[in-house]
Design an enzyme around this catalytic site. Structure first.
Site, PDB file in Angstrom:
ATOM      1  N   ARG A 169     -11.439  11.011  -6.917  1.00 15.10           N
ATOM      2  CA  ARG A 169     -10.285  11.508  -6.948  1.00 15.10           C
ATOM      3  C   ARG A 169      -9.743  10.640  -8.405  1.00 15.10           C
ATOM      4  O   ARG A 169     -10.188   9.712  -8.545  1.00 15.10           O
ATOM      5  CB  ARG A 169      -9.976  10.714  -5.806  1.00 15.10           C
ATOM      6  CG  ARG A 169      -7.910  10.716  -6.038  1.00 15.10           C
ATOM      7  CD  ARG A 169      -7.727   9.892  -4.688  1.00 15.10           C
ATOM      8  NE  ARG A 169      -5.962   9.842  -4.844  1.00 15.10           N
ATOM      9  CZ  ARG A 169      -5.768   8.910  -4.174  1.00 15.10           C
ATOM     10  NH1 ARG A 169      -5.976   7.739  -3.737  1.00 15.10           N
ATOM     11  NH2 ARG A 169      -4.192   9.172  -4.407  1.00 15.10           N
ATOM     12  N   HIS A 219       0.682  10.503  -8.550  1.00 17.63           N
ATOM     13  CA  HIS A 219       0.483   9.123  -8.809  1.00 17.63           C
ATOM     14  C   HIS A 219       1.570   8.512  -9.480  1.00 17.63           C
ATOM     15  O   HIS A 219       1.265   7.687 -10.171  1.00 17.63           O
ATOM     16  CB  HIS A 219      -1.200   8.658  -8.879  1.00 17.63           C
ATOM     17  CG  HIS A 219      -1.601   7.983  -8.164  1.00 17.63           C
ATOM     18  ND1 HIS A 219      -2.653   7.656  -7.001  1.00 17.63           N
ATOM     19  CD2 HIS A 219      -1.048   6.195  -7.883  1.00 17.63           C
ATOM     20  CE1 HIS A 219      -3.639   6.891  -7.083  1.00 17.63           C
ATOM     21  NE2 HIS A 219      -2.173   5.822  -7.805  1.00 17.63           N
ATOM     22  N   GLU A 238       0.567   8.030  -1.943  1.00 23.08           N
ATOM     23  CA  GLU A 238       2.192   6.580  -0.778  1.00 23.08           C
ATOM     24  C   GLU A 238       2.909   6.524  -1.693  1.00 23.08           C
ATOM     25  O   GLU A 238       4.172   6.012  -2.317  1.00 23.08           O
ATOM     26  CB  GLU A 238       1.627   5.205  -1.371  1.00 23.08           C
ATOM     27  CG  GLU A 238       0.215   5.269  -1.206  1.00 23.08           C
ATOM     28  CD  GLU A 238      -0.470   3.734  -1.930  1.00 23.08           C
ATOM     29  OE1 GLU A 238       0.182   2.678  -2.043  1.00 23.08           O
ATOM     30  OE2 GLU A 238      -1.005   3.250  -1.508  1.00 23.08           O
ATOM     31  N   ASN A 297      -4.973   5.761   2.350  1.00 25.48           N
ATOM     32  CA  ASN A 297      -5.208   4.351   2.306  1.00 25.48           C
ATOM     33  C   ASN A 297      -5.009   3.204   2.599  1.00 25.48           C
ATOM     34  O   ASN A 297      -3.955   2.277   2.941  1.00 25.48           O
ATOM     35  CB  ASN A 297      -4.007   3.989   0.865  1.00 25.48           C
ATOM     36  CG  ASN A 297      -4.059   5.338  -0.358  1.00 25.48           C
ATOM     37  OD1 ASN A 297      -4.612   6.137  -0.175  1.00 25.48           O
ATOM     38  ND2 ASN A 297      -2.782   5.451  -1.652  1.00 25.48           N
ATOM     39  N   TYR A 316      -5.856  -0.870   3.064  1.00 26.41           N
ATOM     40  CA  TYR A 316      -6.869  -2.563   2.205  1.00 26.41           C
ATOM     41  C   TYR A 316      -7.099  -2.910   3.476  1.00 26.41           C
ATOM     42  O   TYR A 316      -7.432  -4.071   3.445  1.00 26.41           O
ATOM     43  CB  TYR A 316      -5.953  -2.243   1.136  1.00 26.41           C
ATOM     44  CG  TYR A 316      -6.172  -1.686  -0.098  1.00 26.41           C
ATOM     45  CD1 TYR A 316      -6.625  -2.400  -0.660  1.00 26.41           C
ATOM     46  CD2 TYR A 316      -5.170  -0.613  -0.033  1.00 26.41           C
ATOM     47  CE1 TYR A 316      -6.883  -1.737  -1.772  1.00 26.41           C
ATOM     48  CE2 TYR A 316      -5.835  -0.042  -1.336  1.00 26.41           C
ATOM     49  CZ  TYR A 316      -6.028   0.032  -1.981  1.00 26.41           C
ATOM     50  OH  TYR A 316      -6.485   0.856  -3.269  1.00 26.41           O
ATOM     51  N   GLU A 368      -8.525   5.828  -0.537  1.00 27.01           N
ATOM     52  CA  GLU A 368      -8.428   4.780  -1.260  1.00 27.01           C
ATOM     53  C   GLU A 368      -8.864   3.431  -0.130  1.00 27.01           C
ATOM     54  O   GLU A 368      -8.230   2.899   0.953  1.00 27.01           O
ATOM     55  CB  GLU A 368      -7.018   4.254  -2.191  1.00 27.01           C
ATOM     56  CG  GLU A 368      -6.768   4.499  -3.549  1.00 27.01           C
ATOM     57  CD  GLU A 368      -5.890   4.892  -4.112  1.00 27.01           C
ATOM     58  OE1 GLU A 368      -4.830   2.963  -3.120  1.00 27.01           O
ATOM     59  OE2 GLU A 368      -4.539   4.855  -4.446  1.00 27.01           O
TER      60      GLU A 368
END
Ligand code: FCB
Length: 511
Positions: A129, A173, A218, A343, A345, A411
């Site tokens: 990616r 991005h 995002e 994504n 985390y 991600e």
């Protein structure tokens, strides 16, 4: 304590609810790692069990990948006809980036892309990616394509295909051409058409070879941190700008989706959304409701516009006029994304404000939720809680609520700043543990029925981490920023084995 970028990402979304409300509200709903106090000790635990002796198989044809973004790795900020981006301008503005770092050179990938593809190959990955720098293609954000920019990405795509690697291409991005910012940026509706034109140019040039596109990375983060919190480019601090930017971004996504499909109907197009599983702080009904509100704000704000053609009901108080929403817009922002990129985390702990908090913060009347980071798991070097179950919970919920869509983990990763030892080896055992556990959680979600197509570790290599500069290392490969030498870390070697075997191997203890 200074809030980290990601914590701000969450507080941004919360803060956006306060349009036209008095100041002093942000603190009430900001995600601060110490704000939770002991509150979440009462979290009803439904712990997944992480059995390190288990072997975890993945579905056939699973995509094992790593992710990067143009501004974070390319450098060459004014070469081969590239125009200035908002990140060039922001990073060149004193005081915006830790240690005055910039992405002028970053990992020098513009020149060293062959070395980076060699890393992808060394890790046995079948998906890479990366993002395209908009001002490399359109230096001022409009007009014909800069052929040198196209050539750069074209050779990258060809080399990936030759290596048997899927190019998984992000169109945006975060590096908006500065000229478009000068014309109003994302709060200006025209930017949606500019983005669709750009998507058209790129997919005309590369669409014969690239079949998997990520339209936006995002949206919540770049609209919030760029236009409300002033933490990221372009560094604005306005609720109205943030709300307008949010809406233009949704229009842009719809228009770009249609542009991609017009050029290549069989291509897959989706976006990568920043998501966090939202857990109630206690078992109380109030906190359960608060967690649902946090979920709407954090995970649905940018997901329902494309998939359902509306903003989430829980956010019905958003002022339509201030956002610039017109009657026909709901259809325009609708886009039946072929996959949902996640994504993820960490998680969020949500709780209901008490009576005093509600009385003292008008926003808490309107949208009663407080959000905080979790406190139970270990922390990465940048203070994010490691909580693999968040990935299981999120994937399972999205799969359930959106009728089992295709999901790509676009991600997930961790900042650990382990340095090379005397013999140059980077022993980053904590990163191995992170990916092992998040993958284990993902495998359970897949076993439960979720249609997950791939996992992309953030990141292929250490790089420029936005406002944090080079202070946070997320890579599977170490980069010496003085010499630009790349060295695969222990985690990169471990990941190579995972990818080659299509399974997460058990930990064999030495005892
Ligand atoms: C995500 C961004 C990515 C990187 C990681 C750590 O929010 O998409 O560029 O900065 O965080």
């Amino acid at each position: 304590m200074r809030l980290t970028r990601r914590k701000f990402a969450q507080s941004t979304l919360a803060a956006s609810a306060v349009a036209a409300l008095p100041a002093g509200l942000f603190t009430a709903c900001s995600v601060s790692s110490n704000a939770a106090g002991g509150a979440n000790s009462a979290v009803p635990t439904r712990p997944l069990r992480f059995d390190s002796s288990a072997e975890i198989p993945f579905p056939k044809n699973f995509f094992w990948g790593a992710a990067t973004a143009a501004y974070q790795i390319e450098g060459a900020w004014q070469e081969e006809g590239k125009g200035e981006s908002i990140w060039d301008r922001f990073a060149h503005t004193p005081g915006k980036i830790k240690n005055a770092d910039t992405g002028d050179v970053a990992c020098d990938s513009f020149h060293r892309w062959r070395e980076d593809i060699a890393l992808v190959r060394a890790m046995n990955l079948n998906s890479y990616r990366f993002s395209i720098s908009w001002p490399r293609i359109q230096p001022i954000g409009s007009g014909p394509a800069n052929s040198k920019g196209i050539d750069y990405y074209s050779q990258l795509v060809d080399a990936l295909l030759k290596a048997g690697v899927r190019p998984f291409v992000t169109l945006y991005h975060w590096d908006l051409p500065q000229a478009l910012e000068d014309a109003g940026g994302w709060p200006n509706r025209d930017t949606a058409s500019r983005f669709a034109d750009y998507a058209d140019l790129v997919t005309r040039a590369l669409g014969d070879r690239v079949s998997d596109w990520i339209l936006l990375n995002e949206p919540g983060a770049f609209a919030g941190q760029g236009y409300l919190e002033a933490l990221h480019a372009p560094g604005r601090n306005s609720i109205i700008d943030f709300l307008r930017a949010s809406h233009t971004v949704n229009l842009a996504q719809g228009a770009a989706f249609r542009a991609v499909k017009a050029n290549r109907p069989s291509a897959r197009a989706g976006s990568a959304f920043s998501m966090s599983a939202c857990e109630p702080a206690t078992t109380s009904e109030e906190d359960r409701l608060a967690a649902e509100r946090a979920h709407a704000m954090t995970n649905l704000w940018f997901l329902e516009p494309p998939l359902k053609g509306r903003y989430p009901e829980a956010l019905a108080f958003l002022p339509e006029t201030a956002m610039g929403i017109k009657a026909s817009d709901l259809d325009k922002m609708r886009a039946p994304l072929d996959f949902i990129g996640i994504n993820l985390y960490y998680r969020i702990i949500a709780s209901a404000p008490n009576a005093i908090e509600r009385l003292s913060h008008a926003q808490q009347w309107l949208f009663p939720v407080k959000m905080a980071g979790g406190q139970q798991g270990p922390k990465t070097d940048n203070g994010w809680e490691v909580w693999p179950q968040a990935l299981y919970d999120m994937v399972t919920r999205i799969s359930r609520d959106f009728n089992r869509p295709q999901i790509e983990i676009t991600e997930s990763g961790c900042a650990y700043n382990d340095a090379p030892d005397a013999s140059g080896v980077i022993h980053d055992a904590r990163r191995i543990q992170y990916h092992r556990q998040y993958l284990q959680a993902l495998a359970l979600a897949v076993a439960g029925g979720a249609d997950v197509r791939g996992y992309h570790a953030w990141s292929l290599l250490d790089n420029f981490e936005w406002a944090e500069g080079f202070s946070q290392r997320f890579g599977l490969a170490y980069v010496d920023f003085k010499t630009q030498q790349r060295t695969v870390k222990d985690s990169g070697r471990w990941y190579a084995k995972v990818a080659a075997e299509n399974r997460v191997p058990p930990i064999i203890s030495a005892a």
